[in-house]
Design a protein around this motif. Structure first.
Motif, short mmCIF file in Angstrom:
data_model
loop_
_atom_site.label_atom_id
_atom_site.label_comp_id
_atom_site.label_asym_id
_atom_site.label_seq_id
_atom_site.Cartn_x
_atom_site.Cartn_y
_atom_site.Cartn_z
N ALA A 186 -41.79 2.18 -18.40
CA ALA A 186 -43.25 2.31 -18.43
C ALA A 186 -43.86 1.50 -17.29
CB ALA A 186 -43.80 1.82 -19.76
N ARG A 187 -44.92 2.03 -16.73
CA ARG A 187 -45.67 1.32 -15.68
C ARG A 187 -46.84 0.61 -16.36
NH1 ARG A 187 -47.31 3.81 -9.88
NH2 ARG A 187 -48.75 2.19 -9.23
N ILE A 188 -46.82 -0.72 -16.28
CA ILE A 188 -47.82 -1.53 -16.97
C ILE A 188 -48.59 -2.36 -15.94
CG2 ILE A 188 -48.22 -3.34 -18.69
CD1 ILE A 188 -45.66 -2.37 -20.10
N LEU A 189 -49.90 -2.25 -16.00
CA LEU A 189 -50.78 -2.99 -15.12
C LEU A 189 -51.38 -4.15 -15.90
CD1 LEU A 189 -52.40 -3.39 -12.47
CD2 LEU A 189 -54.05 -1.71 -13.38
N LEU A 190 -51.12 -5.38 -15.43
CA LEU A 190 -51.71 -6.57 -16.03
C LEU A 190 -52.93 -6.96 -15.23
CD1 LEU A 190 -48.56 -8.78 -16.72
CD2 LEU A 190 -49.67 -7.12 -18.24
N VAL A 241 -51.38 -5.74 -6.84
CA VAL A 241 -52.04 -4.50 -6.46
C VAL A 241 -53.54 -4.67 -6.58
CG1 VAL A 241 -50.08 -3.07 -7.15
CG2 VAL A 241 -51.90 -3.54 -8.80
N GLY A 242 -54.26 -3.78 -5.96
CA GLY A 242 -55.70 -3.77 -6.12
C GLY A 242 -56.06 -3.15 -7.47
N CYS A 243 -57.22 -3.44 -7.93
CA CYS A 243 -57.70 -2.83 -9.17
C CYS A 243 -58.45 -1.57 -8.79
CB CYS A 243 -58.59 -3.80 -9.94
SG CYS A 243 -59.09 -3.17 -11.55
N THR A 244 -57.68 -0.52 -8.58
CA THR A 244 -58.26 0.74 -8.13
C THR A 244 -58.13 1.78 -9.23
OG1 THR A 244 -56.18 1.54 -7.19
CG2 THR A 244 -57.61 0.21 -5.74
N ILE A 245 -58.90 2.80 -9.11
CA ILE A 245 -58.81 3.90 -10.06
C ILE A 245 -57.40 4.49 -10.03
CG2 ILE A 245 -59.65 6.22 -10.61
CD1 ILE A 245 -61.57 3.89 -11.36
N ASP A 246 -56.81 4.62 -8.83
CA ASP A 246 -55.45 5.16 -8.72
C ASP A 246 -54.45 4.31 -9.49
OD1 ASP A 246 -56.32 7.27 -7.18
OD2 ASP A 246 -55.79 6.32 -5.27
N GLU A 247 -54.55 2.98 -9.37
CA GLU A 247 -53.63 2.09 -10.10
C GLU A 247 -53.82 2.20 -11.61
OE1 GLU A 247 -51.03 0.21 -9.46
OE2 GLU A 247 -51.08 0.50 -7.31
N ILE A 248 -55.06 2.26 -12.03
CA ILE A 248 -55.35 2.37 -13.47
C ILE A 248 -54.84 3.69 -14.01
CG2 ILE A 248 -57.21 2.55 -15.18
CD1 ILE A 248 -58.71 0.45 -13.40
N GLU A 249 -55.09 4.78 -13.29
CA GLU A 249 -54.64 6.10 -13.76
C GLU A 249 -53.13 6.22 -13.74
OE1 GLU A 249 -56.83 8.87 -11.36
OE2 GLU A 249 -58.58 8.78 -12.68
N ALA A 250 -52.46 5.54 -12.81
CA ALA A 250 -51.00 5.62 -12.71
C ALA A 250 -50.30 4.80 -13.79
CB ALA A 250 -50.54 5.16 -11.34
N ALA A 251 -51.02 3.87 -14.39
CA ALA A 251 -50.41 3.00 -15.40
C ALA A 251 -50.28 3.73 -16.74
CB ALA A 251 -51.26 1.75 -15.58
N ASP A 252 -49.15 3.48 -17.40
CA ASP A 252 -48.99 3.97 -18.77
C ASP A 252 -49.78 3.11 -19.73
OD1 ASP A 252 -47.05 6.12 -18.31
OD2 ASP A 252 -45.70 4.49 -17.72
N LEU A 253 -49.98 1.84 -19.34
CA LEU A 253 -50.72 0.90 -20.17
C LEU A 253 -51.36 -0.14 -19.27
CD1 LEU A 253 -51.33 -0.06 -23.12
CD2 LEU A 253 -49.32 -1.53 -22.89
N VAL A 254 -52.61 -0.47 -19.53
CA VAL A 254 -53.32 -1.53 -18.83
C VAL A 254 -53.59 -2.63 -19.84
CG1 VAL A 254 -55.41 -2.18 -17.56
CG2 VAL A 254 -54.40 0.09 -17.22
N VAL A 255 -53.18 -3.86 -19.51
CA VAL A 255 -53.35 -4.99 -20.41
C VAL A 255 -54.28 -6.00 -19.77
CG1 VAL A 255 -52.20 -6.84 -21.69
CG2 VAL A 255 -51.02 -4.65 -21.34
N LEU A 256 -55.40 -6.26 -20.41
CA LEU A 256 -56.32 -7.28 -19.94
C LEU A 256 -55.83 -8.61 -20.50
CD1 LEU A 256 -58.92 -8.09 -18.51
CD2 LEU A 256 -60.14 -7.56 -20.61
#
Length: 142
Positions: free
Chosen positions: A44-48, A99-114
């Motif tokens: 999974a691709r996870i953006l923290l 990474v930057g906080c871009t729409i592309d990064e958010i959309e590519a993530a399976d999960l975004v964790v704040l």
């Protein structure tokens, strides 16, 4: 003071126990959220979002975010991270790309964790420059 007298601060000890267990709790919640969508943590691709120790600071040393990232990586996740407060030159380890906080990064993530919810500066507005973002998802610019 009471500790010197032999008394224990049970409430403080309980709070410390909760704080120490929070990174694992976040990882379990991430696993559950991915499982609910039929996905495994492995692969999974996870953006923290937010790596600092506490909101509004740039100090990432001993941050619970790093424990969350490490555990997710151990489980096989592809972890990416963003925190505008933590200077770019800080190496977070070879397996945690910034990474930057871009729409592309958010959309590519399976999960975004704040992880660390940085406050919005009183001098900023909800309109930000394209490609910039605080850790609050509602101020990500497109």
């Amino acid at each position: 003071m009471d500790r010197r007298l032999g008394h224990r601060f049970r409430f403080v000890e309980l709070a410390n126990d909760v704080n120490r267990g929070m990174p694992q709790y976040v990882v379990r919640r991430a696993q559950a959220m991915l499982n609910d969508r039929g996905l495994a943590v492995k692969g999974a691709r996870i953006l923290l979002l937010g790596l600092a120790y506490k909101p509004g600071t740039s100090d990432w040393r001993e941050s619970p975010a790093m424990a969350v990232a490490s555990r997710l990586i151990e489980l096989g996740a592809e972890v990416r991270a963003h925190d505008a407060h933590v200077p770019e030159g800080i190496a977070l380890g070879p397996t945690i790309p910034r990474v930057g906080c871009t729409i592309d990064e958010i959309e590519a993530a399976d999960l975004v964790v704040l992880v660390t919810d940085h406050p919005i500066s009183p001098t900023t507005t909800s309109r930000r420059a394209p490609g910039s973002c605080s850790t609050r998802a509602d101020v990500c610019a497109t």
